[in-house]
Design a protein around this motif. Structure first.
Motif, PDB file in Angstrom:
ATOM      1  N   ARG A 289       0.832  -1.219   0.000  1.00  0.00           N
ATOM      2  CA  ARG A 289       0.000   0.000   0.000  1.00  0.00           C
ATOM      3  C   ARG A 289       0.860   1.260   0.000  1.00  0.00           C
ATOM      4  N   HIS A 290       2.081   1.129   0.504  1.00  0.00           N
ATOM      5  CA  HIS A 290       2.992   2.278   0.586  1.00  0.00           C
ATOM      6  C   HIS A 290       4.110   2.203  -0.459  1.00  0.00           C
ATOM      7  N   GLY A 291       3.989   1.254  -1.388  1.00  0.00           N
ATOM      8  CA  GLY A 291       4.958   1.153  -2.480  1.00  0.00           C
ATOM      9  C   GLY A 291       6.320   0.636  -2.065  1.00  0.00           C
ATOM     10  N   LEU A 292       6.365  -0.181  -1.010  1.00  0.00           N
ATOM     11  CA  LEU A 292       7.639  -0.709  -0.523  1.00  0.00           C
ATOM     12  C   LEU A 292       7.706  -2.220  -0.693  1.00  0.00           C
ATOM     13  N   THR A 293       8.924  -2.713  -0.861  1.00  0.00           N
ATOM     14  CA  THR A 293       9.171  -4.151  -0.845  1.00  0.00           C
ATOM     15  C   THR A 293       9.587  -4.550   0.563  1.00  0.00           C
ATOM     16  N   GLU A 294       9.595  -5.849   0.821  1.00  0.00           N
ATOM     17  CA  GLU A 294      10.047  -6.343   2.133  1.00  0.00           C
ATOM     18  C   GLU A 294      11.480  -5.898   2.414  1.00  0.00           C
ATOM     19  N   GLN A 295      12.333  -6.001   1.395  1.00  0.00           N
ATOM     20  CA  GLN A 295      13.742  -5.633   1.586  1.00  0.00           C
ATOM     21  C   GLN A 295      13.876  -4.151   1.900  1.00  0.00           C
ATOM     22  N   GLN A 296      13.113  -3.302   1.196  1.00  0.00           N
ATOM     23  CA  GLN A 296      13.168  -1.867   1.468  1.00  0.00           C
ATOM     24  C   GLN A 296      12.691  -1.571   2.886  1.00  0.00           C
ATOM     25  N   TRP A 297      11.658  -2.277   3.329  1.00  0.00           N
ATOM     26  CA  TRP A 297      11.158  -2.082   4.691  1.00  0.00           C
ATOM     27  C   TRP A 297      12.213  -2.477   5.711  1.00  0.00           C
ATOM     28  N   ARG A 298      12.905  -3.608   5.479  1.00  0.00           N
ATOM     29  CA  ARG A 298      13.945  -4.030   6.419  1.00  0.00           C
ATOM     30  C   ARG A 298      15.035  -2.972   6.509  1.00  0.00           C
TER      31      ARG A 298
ATOM     32  N   THR B  58      23.108  -3.163  -3.199  1.00  0.00           N
ATOM     33  CA  THR B  58      23.517  -2.032  -4.038  1.00  0.00           C
ATOM     34  C   THR B  58      22.368  -1.575  -4.929  1.00  0.00           C
ATOM     35  N   GLY B  59      21.707  -2.525  -5.593  1.00  0.00           N
ATOM     36  CA  GLY B  59      20.589  -2.180  -6.469  1.00  0.00           C
ATOM     37  C   GLY B  59      19.397  -1.641  -5.710  1.00  0.00           C
ATOM     38  N   ILE B  60      19.099  -2.238  -4.574  1.00  0.00           N
ATOM     39  CA  ILE B  60      17.969  -1.787  -3.755  1.00  0.00           C
ATOM     40  C   ILE B  60      18.209  -0.357  -3.282  1.00  0.00           C
ATOM     41  N   LEU B  61      19.425  -0.076  -2.820  1.00  0.00           N
ATOM     42  CA  LEU B  61      19.739   1.271  -2.341  1.00  0.00           C
ATOM     43  C   LEU B  61      19.657   2.296  -3.466  1.00  0.00           C
ATOM     44  N   LYS B  62      20.075   1.917  -4.676  1.00  0.00           N
ATOM     45  CA  LYS B  62      19.978   2.846  -5.815  1.00  0.00           C
ATOM     46  C   LYS B  62      18.523   3.210  -6.075  1.00  0.00           C
ATOM     47  N   ARG B  63      17.638   2.204  -6.047  1.00  0.00           N
ATOM     48  CA  ARG B  63      16.211   2.470  -6.272  1.00  0.00           C
ATOM     49  C   ARG B  63      15.630   3.320  -5.136  1.00  0.00           C
ATOM     50  N   MET B  64      16.025   3.028  -3.912  1.00  0.00           N
ATOM     51  CA  MET B  64      15.525   3.800  -2.770  1.00  0.00           C
ATOM     52  C   MET B  64      16.041   5.233  -2.817  1.00  0.00           C
ATOM     53  N   GLU B  65      17.286   5.397  -3.242  1.00  0.00           N
ATOM     54  CA  GLU B  65      17.866   6.731  -3.344  1.00  0.00           C
ATOM     55  C   GLU B  65      17.132   7.544  -4.416  1.00  0.00           C
ATOM     56  N   SER B  66      16.809   6.901  -5.529  1.00  0.00           N
ATOM     57  CA  SER B  66      16.106   7.621  -6.597  1.00  0.00           C
ATOM     58  C   SER B  66      14.685   8.020  -6.166  1.00  0.00           C
ATOM     59  N   ARG B  67      14.105   7.297  -5.203  1.00  0.00           N
ATOM     60  CA  ARG B  67      12.784   7.641  -4.656  1.00  0.00           C
ATOM     61  C   ARG B  67      12.885   8.645  -3.509  1.00  0.00           C
ATOM     62  N   GLY B  68      14.097   8.983  -3.133  1.00  0.00           N
ATOM     63  CA  GLY B  68      14.284   9.938  -2.039  1.00  0.00           C
ATOM     64  C   GLY B  68      14.101   9.338  -0.661  1.00  0.00           C
TER      65      GLY B  68
ATOM     66  N   THR C 257      30.795   3.792   2.887  1.00  0.00           N
ATOM     67  CA  THR C 257      29.656   4.675   2.687  1.00  0.00           C
ATOM     68  C   THR C 257      28.621   4.425   3.773  1.00  0.00           C
ATOM     69  N   LEU C 258      28.074   5.521   4.297  1.00  0.00           N
ATOM     70  CA  LEU C 258      26.986   5.425   5.267  1.00  0.00           C
ATOM     71  C   LEU C 258      25.662   5.649   4.549  1.00  0.00           C
ATOM     72  N   VAL C 259      24.669   4.869   4.926  1.00  0.00           N
ATOM     73  CA  VAL C 259      23.325   5.027   4.389  1.00  0.00           C
ATOM     74  C   VAL C 259      22.480   5.652   5.484  1.00  0.00           C
ATOM     75  N   ARG C 260      21.723   6.684   5.112  1.00  0.00           N
ATOM     76  CA  ARG C 260      20.901   7.403   6.086  1.00  0.00           C
ATOM     77  C   ARG C 260      19.478   7.555   5.557  1.00  0.00           C
ATOM     78  N   LEU C 261      18.552   7.673   6.491  1.00  0.00           N
ATOM     79  CA  LEU C 261      17.172   7.969   6.126  1.00  0.00           C
ATOM     80  C   LEU C 261      17.050   9.425   5.707  1.00  0.00           C
ATOM     81  N   THR C 262      16.083   9.692   4.859  1.00  0.00           N
ATOM     82  CA  THR C 262      15.758  11.068   4.496  1.00  0.00           C
ATOM     83  C   THR C 262      14.540  11.492   5.311  1.00  0.00           C
ATOM     84  N   GLU C 263      14.222  12.750   5.235  1.00  0.00           N
ATOM     85  CA  GLU C 263      13.030  13.250   5.922  1.00  0.00           C
ATOM     86  C   GLU C 263      11.783  12.549   5.373  1.00  0.00           C
TER      87      GLU C 263
END
Length: 157
Positions: A42-51, A79-89, A103-109
């Motif tokens: 419903r929120h456009g996320l995959t299980e991996q993105q949620w984790r 790597t691929g999942i993060l690229k897609r998540m980064e492109s979605r902001g 490299t550090l991965v951080r949440l956005t607002e």
């Protein structure tokens, strides 16, 4: 006339496939994950993105390899999942000031806002699972799974 083959003696030692531990765990995992998948889709996320979002929630970032390990996602897939998540902001990647090679991965607002929207729905799924098993059995299940994992990992050494 159909040819029958004698059953090998070692196959009689195996449980029926429906009663094998790996299959029981897979069936249960699928039933549990399906409840979460409904919320996430419903929120456009995959299980991996949620984790990934969950692992980063409340933290000031994680190094990519540690994030992959915590989320149980292979590094090439991460790597691929993060690229897609980064492109979605949803995440941003920054050079690690402590170690310029990582490299550090951080949440956005935006992802923090999304997390706050999803959390109540996820809590409801957990409440459903607790209603099915009861609090005591659910805690026992967690303890048994952790005990089995620790014992199997210990046996690898």
């Amino acid at each position: 006339m159909a040819t029958t083959f004698p059953q090998h003696p070692s196959t009689r030692l195996l449980r029926d496939l429906t009663h094998s531990l790996p299959m029981a765990l897979l069936r249960t995992r699928e039933a549990v994950v399906q409840r979460f998948r409904t919320v996430l889709s419903r929120h456009g996320l995959t299980e991996q993105q949620w984790r990934i979002l969950r692992a980063l929630d409340g933290r000031d970032g994680l190094e990519v390899s540690l994030l992959a390990e915590q989320c149980r996602i292979l590094l090439p897939s991460m790597t691929g999942i993060l690229k897609r998540m980064e492109s979605r902001g949803l995440v941003r990647r920054d050079a690690n000031q402590a170690d310029g090679r990582s490299t550090l991965v951080r949440l956005t607002e935006a992802s923090q806002t999304l997390l706050e929207q999803i959390k109540p729905e996820v809590v409801e799924v957990y409440k459903e699972i607790e209603r099915i098993l009861g609090k005591r059995k659910l805690e026992q299940l967690y303890a048994l799974l952790e005990e089995l994992e620790a014992g199997l990992l210990e046996g690898q050494s």
